[in-house]
Design a protein around this motif. Structure first.
Motif, PDB file in Angstrom:
ATOM      1  N   CYS A 167       0.841  -1.195   0.000  1.00  0.00           N
ATOM      2  CA  CYS A 167       0.000   0.000   0.000  1.00  0.00           C
ATOM      3  C   CYS A 167       0.876   1.244   0.000  1.00  0.00           C
ATOM      4  O   CYS A 167       1.923   1.266   0.648  1.00  0.00           O
ATOM      5  CB  CYS A 167      -0.904   0.002   1.233  1.00  0.00           C
ATOM      6  SG  CYS A 167      -2.085  -1.351   1.242  1.00  0.00           S
ATOM      7  N   PHE A 168       0.412   2.286  -0.718  1.00  0.00           N
ATOM      8  CA  PHE A 168       1.158   3.526  -0.834  1.00  0.00           C
ATOM      9  C   PHE A 168       0.243   4.708  -0.561  1.00  0.00           C
ATOM     10  O   PHE A 168      -0.877   4.764  -1.077  1.00  0.00           O
ATOM     11  CB  PHE A 168       1.766   3.670  -2.228  1.00  0.00           C
ATOM     12  CG  PHE A 168       2.734   2.578  -2.573  1.00  0.00           C
ATOM     13  CD1 PHE A 168       4.083   2.713  -2.265  1.00  0.00           C
ATOM     14  CD2 PHE A 168       2.297   1.409  -3.179  1.00  0.00           C
ATOM     15  CE1 PHE A 168       4.979   1.693  -2.571  1.00  0.00           C
ATOM     16  CE2 PHE A 168       3.193   0.386  -3.485  1.00  0.00           C
ATOM     17  CZ  PHE A 168       4.530   0.527  -3.176  1.00  0.00           C
ATOM     18  N   ASP A 169       0.745   5.668   0.230  1.00  0.00           N
ATOM     19  CA  ASP A 169       0.040   6.905   0.501  1.00  0.00           C
ATOM     20  C   ASP A 169       0.085   7.761  -0.762  1.00  0.00           C
ATOM     21  O   ASP A 169       1.166   8.027  -1.298  1.00  0.00           O
ATOM     22  CB  ASP A 169       0.717   7.633   1.666  1.00  0.00           C
ATOM     23  CG  ASP A 169      -0.021   8.877   2.089  1.00  0.00           C
ATOM     24  OD1 ASP A 169      -0.242   9.767   1.234  1.00  0.00           O
ATOM     25  OD2 ASP A 169      -0.371   8.970   3.279  1.00  0.00           O
ATOM     26  N   LEU A 170      -1.062   8.183  -1.242  1.00  0.00           N
ATOM     27  CA  LEU A 170      -1.132   8.945  -2.487  1.00  0.00           C
ATOM     28  C   LEU A 170      -0.550  10.348  -2.352  1.00  0.00           C
ATOM     29  O   LEU A 170      -0.185  10.965  -3.351  1.00  0.00           O
ATOM     30  CB  LEU A 170      -2.579   9.040  -2.967  1.00  0.00           C
ATOM     31  CG  LEU A 170      -3.188   7.716  -3.409  1.00  0.00           C
ATOM     32  CD1 LEU A 170      -4.692   7.851  -3.591  1.00  0.00           C
ATOM     33  CD2 LEU A 170      -2.530   7.219  -4.688  1.00  0.00           C
TER      34      LEU A 170
ATOM     35  N   SER B 170       2.221  11.153  -0.353  1.00  0.00           N
ATOM     36  CA  SER B 170       3.679  11.131  -0.170  1.00  0.00           C
ATOM     37  C   SER B 170       4.386  10.067  -1.004  1.00  0.00           C
ATOM     38  O   SER B 170       5.593  10.151  -1.207  1.00  0.00           O
ATOM     39  CB  SER B 170       4.012  10.888   1.303  1.00  0.00           C
ATOM     40  OG  SER B 170       3.611   9.575   1.674  1.00  0.00           O
ATOM     41  N   GLY B 171       3.651   9.046  -1.431  1.00  0.00           N
ATOM     42  CA  GLY B 171       4.264   7.924  -2.151  1.00  0.00           C
ATOM     43  C   GLY B 171       4.894   6.905  -1.224  1.00  0.00           C
ATOM     44  O   GLY B 171       5.391   5.876  -1.668  1.00  0.00           O
ATOM     45  N   LYS B 172       4.875   7.169   0.077  1.00  0.00           N
ATOM     46  CA  LYS B 172       5.503   6.256   1.042  1.00  0.00           C
ATOM     47  C   LYS B 172       4.661   4.996   1.220  1.00  0.00           C
ATOM     48  O   LYS B 172       3.440   5.058   1.236  1.00  0.00           O
ATOM     49  CB  LYS B 172       5.682   6.944   2.393  1.00  0.00           C
ATOM     50  CG  LYS B 172       6.687   8.067   2.356  1.00  0.00           C
ATOM     51  CD  LYS B 172       6.836   8.712   3.712  1.00  0.00           C
ATOM     52  CE  LYS B 172       7.857   9.851   3.638  1.00  0.00           C
ATOM     53  NZ  LYS B 172       7.967  10.548   4.921  1.00  0.00           N
ATOM     54  N   PRO B 173       5.338   3.861   1.376  1.00  0.00           N
ATOM     55  CA  PRO B 173       4.593   2.623   1.622  1.00  0.00           C
ATOM     56  C   PRO B 173       3.956   2.667   3.009  1.00  0.00           C
ATOM     57  O   PRO B 173       4.563   3.117   3.972  1.00  0.00           O
ATOM     58  CB  PRO B 173       5.651   1.528   1.530  1.00  0.00           C
ATOM     59  CG  PRO B 173       6.948   2.202   1.756  1.00  0.00           C
ATOM     60  CD  PRO B 173       6.787   3.620   1.330  1.00  0.00           C
ATOM     61  N   THR B 174       2.713   2.200   3.075  1.00  0.00           N
ATOM     62  CA  THR B 174       2.006   2.146   4.354  1.00  0.00           C
ATOM     63  C   THR B 174       1.725   0.713   4.763  1.00  0.00           C
ATOM     64  O   THR B 174       1.113   0.485   5.798  1.00  0.00           O
ATOM     65  CB  THR B 174       0.684   2.933   4.294  1.00  0.00           C
ATOM     66  OG1 THR B 174      -0.144   2.361   3.270  1.00  0.00           O
ATOM     67  CG2 THR B 174       0.930   4.400   3.988  1.00  0.00           C
TER      68      THR B 174
END
Length: 103
Positions: A69-72, A74-78
């Motif tokens: 999963c990625f935060d839309l 920041s692009g960081k994986p969640t």
């Protein structure tokens, strides 16, 4: 809108969904979530499959292959298994055009 290129029509992007496009030779997922529009590199950092084919919820896109999963914003994986962020791009809406800055 210097630095921005047209990616697609806003009407082409599904509500709480994504559309895969190419902007300046870069694969980009244009994503609508919670009434906002985001642009994120359309390649999962874990297995290099299109994120635009995944599920969208709560300003997150989930890769269809292994569930990263990625935060839309920041692009960081969640969520695992991804550990690397994916690039996000600035978006501007001009009428029905979604414009993205690839930089």
């Amino acid at each position: 809108m210097t630095g921005f290129s047209r990616a697609c029509a806003l009407s082409e992007v599904p509500e709480d969904g994504a559309l895969g496009v190419e902007v300046g030779g870069v694969p980009v997922a244009i994503v609508r979530a919670g009434g906002e529009v985001f642009a994120i590199r359309d390649v999962c950092s874990h297995e290099e499959v299109p994120l635009s084919e995944g599920e969208v919820y709560d300003q997150t896109v989930e890769c269809w292959l292994h569930g990263s999963c990625f935060d839309l914003r920041s692009g960081k994986p969640t969520g695992p298994p991804a550990t690397k962020a994916v690039p996000v791009y600035q978006v501007k809406i001009d009428g029905d055009d979604v414009c993205v800055a690839i930089s």
